[in-house]
Design an enzyme around this catalytic site. Structure first.
Site, PDB file in Angstrom:
ATOM      1  N   LYS A   1       6.231   7.404  -0.278  1.00 32.90           N
ATOM      2  CA  LYS A   1       6.555   8.593   0.525  1.00 32.90           C
ATOM      3  C   LYS A   1       8.071   8.728   0.561  1.00 32.90           C
ATOM      4  O   LYS A   1       8.704   8.350   1.547  1.00 32.90           O
ATOM      5  CB  LYS A   1       6.102   8.355   1.973  1.00 32.90           C
ATOM      6  CG  LYS A   1       4.745   8.802   2.356  1.00 32.90           C
ATOM      7  CD  LYS A   1       4.694   8.763   3.886  1.00 32.90           C
ATOM      8  CE  LYS A   1       3.327   8.574   4.409  1.00 32.90           C
ATOM      9  NZ  LYS A   1       3.339   8.343   5.874  1.00 32.90           N
TER      10      LYS A   1
ATOM     11  N   THR B   1       9.857  -2.186   5.996  1.00 32.28           N
ATOM     12  CA  THR B   1       8.974  -3.341   5.763  1.00 32.28           C
ATOM     13  C   THR B   1       9.386  -4.063   4.480  1.00 32.28           C
ATOM     14  O   THR B   1       9.528  -5.287   4.460  1.00 32.28           O
ATOM     15  CB  THR B   1       7.508  -2.885   5.646  1.00 32.28           C
ATOM     16  OG1 THR B   1       7.192  -2.114   6.800  1.00 32.28           O
ATOM     17  CG2 THR B   1       6.555  -4.053   5.545  1.00 32.28           C
TER      18      THR B   1
ATOM     19  N   ASP C   1       7.282   3.730   3.025  1.00 34.93           N
ATOM     20  CA  ASP C   1       7.574   4.897   3.854  1.00 34.93           C
ATOM     21  C   ASP C   1       9.080   4.869   4.166  1.00 34.93           C
ATOM     22  O   ASP C   1       9.885   5.276   3.337  1.00 34.93           O
ATOM     23  CB  ASP C   1       6.680   4.722   5.100  1.00 34.93           C
ATOM     24  CG  ASP C   1       6.665   5.884   6.049  1.00 34.93           C
ATOM     25  OD1 ASP C   1       6.953   6.999   5.626  1.00 34.93           O
ATOM     26  OD2 ASP C   1       6.352   5.683   7.235  1.00 34.93           O
ATOM     27  N   SER C   2       9.486   4.304   5.309  1.00 33.96           N
ATOM     28  CA  SER C   2      10.916   4.225   5.630  1.00 33.96           C
ATOM     29  C   SER C   2      11.630   3.198   4.734  1.00 33.96           C
ATOM     30  O   SER C   2      12.835   3.287   4.527  1.00 33.96           O
ATOM     31  CB  SER C   2      11.105   3.822   7.094  1.00 33.96           C
ATOM     32  OG  SER C   2      10.678   2.491   7.295  1.00 33.96           O
TER      33      SER C   2
ATOM     34  N   ASP D   1       0.820  -1.211   0.000  1.00 35.01           N
ATOM     35  CA  ASP D   1       0.000   0.000   0.000  1.00 35.01           C
ATOM     36  C   ASP D   1       0.859   1.268   0.000  1.00 35.01           C
ATOM     37  O   ASP D   1       0.714   2.119  -0.867  1.00 35.01           O
ATOM     38  CB  ASP D   1      -0.997  -0.008   1.179  1.00 35.01           C
ATOM     39  CG  ASP D   1      -0.332  -0.206   2.538  1.00 35.01           C
ATOM     40  OD1 ASP D   1       0.901  -0.472   2.586  1.00 35.01           O
ATOM     41  OD2 ASP D   1      -1.026  -0.116   3.565  1.00 35.01           O
TER      42      ASP D   1
HETATM   43  P1  5GP Z   1       7.767   1.355   6.101  1.00 37.21           P
HETATM   44  O1  5GP Z   1       8.246   0.065   6.691  1.00 37.21           O
HETATM   45  O2  5GP Z   1       8.176   1.577   4.676  1.00 37.21           O
HETATM   46  O3  5GP Z   1       8.152   2.536   6.988  1.00 37.21           O
HETATM   47  O4  5GP Z   1       6.202   1.377   6.186  1.00 37.21           O
HETATM   48  C1  5GP Z   1       5.408   0.573   5.430  1.00 37.21           C
HETATM   49  C2  5GP Z   1       4.101   0.316   6.109  1.00 37.21           C
HETATM   50  O5  5GP Z   1       3.823   1.294   7.094  1.00 37.21           O
HETATM   51  C3  5GP Z   1       2.950   0.394   5.144  1.00 37.21           C
HETATM   52  O6  5GP Z   1       2.656  -0.865   4.623  1.00 37.21           O
HETATM   53  C4  5GP Z   1       1.818   0.885   6.008  1.00 37.21           C
HETATM   54  O7  5GP Z   1       1.191  -0.213   6.617  1.00 37.21           O
HETATM   55  C5  5GP Z   1       2.492   1.691   7.072  1.00 37.21           C
HETATM   56  N1  5GP Z   1       2.429   3.132   6.756  1.00 37.21           N
HETATM   57  C6  5GP Z   1       3.384   3.921   6.253  1.00 37.21           C
HETATM   58  N2  5GP Z   1       2.944   5.178   6.096  1.00 37.21           N
HETATM   59  C7  5GP Z   1       1.658   5.179   6.512  1.00 37.21           C
HETATM   60  C8  5GP Z   1       0.633   6.177   6.569  1.00 37.21           C
HETATM   61  O8  5GP Z   1       0.798   7.336   6.210  1.00 37.21           O
HETATM   62  N3  5GP Z   1      -0.586   5.771   7.029  1.00 37.21           N
HETATM   63  C9  5GP Z   1      -0.817   4.499   7.440  1.00 37.21           C
HETATM   64  N4  5GP Z   1      -2.015   4.221   7.888  1.00 37.21           N
HETATM   65  N5  5GP Z   1       0.110   3.531   7.396  1.00 37.21           N
HETATM   66  C10 5GP Z   1       1.334   3.869   6.934  1.00 37.21           C
END
Ligand code: 5GP
Length: 179
Positions: free
Chosen positions: A135, A111, A107-108, A104
C-alpha cells in the site's frame, strides 16, 4: 463479487486464481534468484497475517528452505494503526544465512523497519523482503521490497490470512471492507 458477512460487506479485489498465479510467478523468480546459495534459504513469515501466503509460496519454491515465524502486531481491534509495533520472536540462528522475510501487507513501513532492524543485528548473509500486498500511498518510512505480489489502494484489506478483529483470515481471496 460482494460478500455480506456478519454486518460487514466485503468486496473482492483479488481472486483466489490471481493470487495463485502471482505467487507461482514469484516462487519461480525467488528459486532462480537464490539458485546458487550454499545453505537452505531461511523463509521467515510475519504472523499472523502471512501464514497463508507463506504456506502457498514455499510450495512453489524449488530450492531447499527452512521455515520460521515471528509475531508482529501494530493494529489493535480497530482499523487504525496504533503506531507502536510489538515484535515477538524466538527464531533459530540466521547468522551467515540468506533470509527471505514474508509479510502480508506493507502499509506505513513501521513494522518492517522494526523487524529488519532486529534481524540485521543477527548478522544474516543477506535479507530480502517479500510482501503479498503493498500500500504505497500509506508509506511513512521507506521499505526496500524485493518481491511484491500486488499493489493495493489505501483501503482496509481482509482475506487470505489478513483479518479484521480476527475474522476473515479464512477467505481464499482478498477483499476490502466497505464502510
Ligand atoms: P505497517 O507497519 O507497514 O503500517 O503495517 C503492517 C501491518 O499492518 C501488516 O502486517 C498488517 O498486519 C497490518 N495492516 C496494514 N494494512 C492493513 C489492512 O488493510 N488490513 C489489515 N487487516 N491489516 C493491515
Amino acid at each position: 463479487m460482494n460478500l455480506n458477512i456478519n454486518n460487514d460487506s466485503v468486496t473482492e479485489i483479488i481472486s483466489a486464481e490471481r493470487l495463485h498465479v502471482r505467487i507461482r510467478e514469484l516462487g519461480s523468480e525467488i528459486s532462480r534468484d537464490y539458485a546458487e546459495i550454499a545453505t537452505p534459504l531461511v523463509v521467515i513469515g510475519v504472523l499472523k497475517g502471512a501464514f497463508i501466503v507463506l504456506a502457498d509460496l514455499v510450495r512453489t519454491i524449488t530450492i531447499p528452505c527452512t521455515i520460521d515465524f515471528l509475531h508482529a502486531s501494530s493494529y489493535g481491534s480497530e482499523k487504525v494503526s496504533s503506531g507502536t509495533v510489538t515484535i515477538r520472536h524466538k527464531i533459530t540462528s540466521i547468522q551467515n544465512r540468506h533470509v527471505l522475510l514474508v509479510e502480508d501487507i506493507i502499509d506505513s513501513g513501521l513494522t518492517m523497519q522494526r523487524i529488519t532492524g532486529d534481524l540485521l543485528q543477527m548478522n544474516p548473509a543477506s535479507m530480502k523482503i517479500f510482501t503479498l500486498l503493498d500500500k504505497p500511498e500509506a508509506r511513512k518510512l521507506p521499505v526496500d521490497i524485493a518481491y511484491t505480489g500486488f499493489v493495493v489502494p489505501d483501503r482496509f484489506i481482509v482475506g487470505y490470512g489478513i483479518d479484521f478483529n480476527e475474522q476473515y483470515r479464512e477467505l481464499s481471496s482478498i477483499g476490502i471492507i466497505n464502510q
